[in-house]
Structures are given as structure tokens and as C-alpha cells.
Scaffold this motif. Structure first.
Motif, PDB file in Angstrom:
ATOM      1  N   VAL A   1       0.836  -1.199   0.000  1.00  0.00           N
ATOM      2  CA  VAL A   1       0.000   0.000   0.000  1.00  0.00           C
ATOM      3  C   VAL A   1       0.874   1.253   0.000  1.00  0.00           C
ATOM      4  O   VAL A   1       0.563   2.249  -0.676  1.00  0.00           O
ATOM      5  N   GLU A   2       1.977   1.216   0.751  1.00  0.00           N
ATOM      6  CA  GLU A   2       2.918   2.340   0.685  1.00  0.00           C
ATOM      7  C   GLU A   2       3.440   2.519  -0.735  1.00  0.00           C
ATOM      8  O   GLU A   2       3.543   3.645  -1.237  1.00  0.00           O
ATOM      9  N   TRP A   3       3.779   1.411  -1.384  1.00  0.00           N
ATOM     10  CA  TRP A   3       4.280   1.448  -2.765  1.00  0.00           C
ATOM     11  C   TRP A   3       3.228   2.024  -3.715  1.00  0.00           C
ATOM     12  O   TRP A   3       3.549   2.778  -4.640  1.00  0.00           O
ATOM     13  N   LEU A   4       1.955   1.672  -3.491  1.00  0.00           N
ATOM     14  CA  LEU A   4       0.868   2.101  -4.365  1.00  0.00           C
ATOM     15  C   LEU A   4       0.561   3.587  -4.214  1.00  0.00           C
ATOM     16  O   LEU A   4       0.055   4.216  -5.148  1.00  0.00           O
ATOM     17  N   THR A   5       0.869   4.149  -3.049  1.00  0.00           N
ATOM     18  CA  THR A   5       0.517   5.544  -2.759  1.00  0.00           C
ATOM     19  C   THR A   5       1.780   6.329  -2.396  1.00  0.00           C
ATOM     20  O   THR A   5       1.960   6.719  -1.238  1.00  0.00           O
ATOM     21  N   PRO A   6       2.648   6.582  -3.368  1.00  0.00           N
ATOM     22  CA  PRO A   6       3.936   7.207  -3.073  1.00  0.00           C
ATOM     23  C   PRO A   6       3.806   8.705  -2.818  1.00  0.00           C
ATOM     24  O   PRO A   6       2.704   9.269  -2.846  1.00  0.00           O
TER      25      PRO A   6
END
Length: 334
Positions: free
Chosen positions: A201-206
């Protein structure tokens, strides 16, 4: 790339909710839909024209999309004849089920024989990091539900569309098979190894511009004993600045769990907000999204008004009434 347009395969879906993948595509990308294919015993109808494989192919359909999200995400034995025939006619097949197309020998053999493509959209396709909890620039909003399948994706899509219509910076971030099939991007979060879900999720929402909003597609429910883990990953990995509470007012028990009742919106608020503030101490509850599909117009308005008076939060069905008031609430967050 998945070829369009689609024929939506509803199979022998036992009820309307089981066809939520097809319904989402029909509601948000109707220009990509030629029709729907239902087998005997199907109790769902997404409003597309009923067609046979041959009829839809003649009309231009090139991918058969399995539009059913059954419990466990399995390919039914009863579907195999239809899927094999589709490949022979000329279709590619796309599926968001946990049971992958490439794990079905008969389907793999037919695809190879006829030169067709199999698209398993529930494969992560990335090596995601473990979450680190570091703050990222930009704004994020997440819908959390009293149950599964209560309209969390529709809420995010509707708020994203409203922001774009206002000229605001906004992105919808899909985390499930339906959102991926609608937008052509995203991650199938419930197929990611548990330790890496929050990192995904962190990767998806940089990092993004300070005035850019990411609308993170919600999954599961903190109150659903089968699927609460994916919700926790979204709350901590997403670090939302705002939560939208999502609710379906006609439910009498949790989806697929008749022995578990539906929590109140107050209970959801009081559980979700402290969890969100672990990752983002500034997180707030911004509004309530009510799925009123089972109600008429007067009933829908009455339910929303009652919830708003009780919760003291802007309350709408964003698909039925528009997401304007929810976006107003998000814009008020500094």
C-alpha cells in the motif's frame, strides 16, 4: 494489455453481490461492455444485454471477463465448458479469482491450442517492500466498512471523479480485482503475502504533490473475522488523512457469516480512528458513505438524513446522490 470490449461472465452467481466484479465494470466502464453471459441458475443481473458467446463476439467482444467474486475465489467445474468454448471462438479470458486461470490444465491447454491470452489480475506482479511507516507527501483517503461489499470501491471512484471534475489533483488507487479491471492498474492486495501488504500500500501511494489526493480502494472490514487483515494493512500502509465510513443499511449479518451481526457506525468509528492514528496522528473521520441500492429514493434519503443527524458527519450515497459533500469535507482538511 487486456483487450476490450468485454463480455461479462456471470456464470451461476447465486445472488447479486456475487456478481460485484461485473457490476462494477458495468457501472463505471459501460463503454467497454458488449453484454453479459449468464448460465442456468444465475440469480444476478448487472443490466447488460444477455448474449451468447457467439453473439457477443460478433458484436466485437474480445475478452470474456469472469465477473463473479464467489467465496474463496474459485473457478467452478460448471464453468469449464463455457471458458473452453470462449477460447475456441476467439476470446481471451480475464479473471480476478484466487483460483488462477493458469492453474487450470484444461483452460491452459485450450489457450495454447488457440493462441489466446489468459489474464490473472489477482497476481501481484511486484516484489513489495515491508512497510516502514515513513510519512509521505500528499493527501490520502480510505473508505472503511461495517462489512465487506458495502460500496467502498464505489465511494473512492465517485470521490475521485468529483475531484477531477473540479480540476483537483486526484488518483484512484485500486487494491482489488474489480478496480484493476476498471482502471487497468493497481495491486490485488489480498493476494500479497501478509508481511508485505502494508508495504504494498505504501508502494501504491507514493509521495505526491501536497494538494494531491489518493483515493485508496478499501477492502474487507475490521469487523469481518475472515477479511480483517487486509483492512489493517490498508489503514497502516495507507496512512490516510481521512477515513470515510461505508455502510449498507439493510444487512442483518456479515457477508458470508450468518452468526456475526453488523456493527454500528459508531463502533466502526471508535475502532478505526485510533488504528488510523497509529500511522497518521492527524487522521480524521470525514464522512459516511451509504450504499442505498436496496432502497427507493425516499427511503435512501431518509436513511442518509438519520445517519447524518446521529453521526454529525456529511452522509450520502455517492453513487446515487453524488460525492460532492464528501469532497467538500476532504477539502476542509488542512
Amino acid at each position: 494489455m487486456i483487450r476490450t470490449p468485454y463480455l461479462l461472465f456471470l456464470g451461476d452467481a447465486p445472488d447479486q453481490l456475487a456478481a460485484k466484479v461485473a457490476q462494477g465494470i458495468q457501472d463505471w466502464r459501460p463503454e467497454n461492455v458488449v453484454g453479459q453471459l449468464r448460465m442456468e441458475g444465475c440469480n444476478a443481473d448487472v443490466g447488460a444485454t444477455d448474449m451468447s458467446l457467439a453473439e457477443a463476439y460478433e458484436k466485437g467482444a474480445r475478452t470474456l471477463v469472469i465477473g463473479v467474486a464467489n467465496r474463496g475465489g474459485v473457478i467452478s467445474e460448471a464453468w469449464l465448458d463455457v471458458l473452453s468454448e470462449a477460447l475456441e471462438i476467439g476470446y481471451d479470458i480475464a479473471s480476478g479469482l484466487h483460483n488462477l486461470l493458469r492453474e487450470e490444465p484444461r483452460i491452459v491447454a485450450a489457450a495454447k491450442a488457440y493462441g489466446r491470452q489468459l489474464h490473472d489480475v489477482r497476481e501481484p506482479g511486484e516484489n513489495f517492500p515491508i512497510a516502514n511507516g515513513k510519512r509521505r507527501r500528499g493527501k490520502r483517503v480510505l473508505a472503511v466498512g461495517t462489512d465487506c461489499s458495502v460500496g467502498k470501491m464505489y465511494t473512492g471512484l465517485a470521490m475521485d471523479a468529483e475531484m477531477r471534475s473540479r480540476g483537483m489533483k486526484s488518483s484512484f488507487r485500486p487494491t482489488g480485482q474489480t478496480g484493476i479491471l476498471i482502471t487497468g492498474q493497481g495491486i490485488p492486495l489480498d493476494a500479497v503475502v501478509a508481511d508485505f501488504m502494508a508495504g504494498a500500500v505504501e508502494w501504491l501511494t507514493p509521495d505526491s504533490d501536497e494538494d494531491h489526493w489518493d483515493h485508496i480502494e478499501g477492502q474487507g472490514s475490521l469487523w469481518h473475522v475472515s477479511f480483517s487483515g487486509v483492512t489493517m494493512a490498508l489503514i497502516h500502509g495507507g496512512q490516510p488523512d481521512a477515513l470515510i465510513l461505508a455502510h449498507e443499511p439493510t444487512r442483518t449479518h456479515m457477508r458470508g457469516l450468518p452468526d456475526f451481526g453488523i456493527p454500528s457506525l459508531e463502533s466502526l468509528r471508535d475502532m478505526a480512528l485510533p488504528l488510523a492514528r497509529i500511522a497518521n496522528p492527524s487522521a480524521v473521520i470525514a464522512g459516511v458513505s451509504v450504499n442505498t441500492k436496496a432502497l427507493n429514493d425516499a427511503e435512501a434519503r431518509q436513511v442518509c438524513d438519520e445517519i447524518e443527524a446521529r453521526m454529525q458527519l456529511p452522509t450520502v450515497d455517492p453513487f446515487r446522490h453524488g460525492a460532492g459533500r464528501l469532497v467538500d469535507a476532504l477539502q476542509s482538511i488542512s
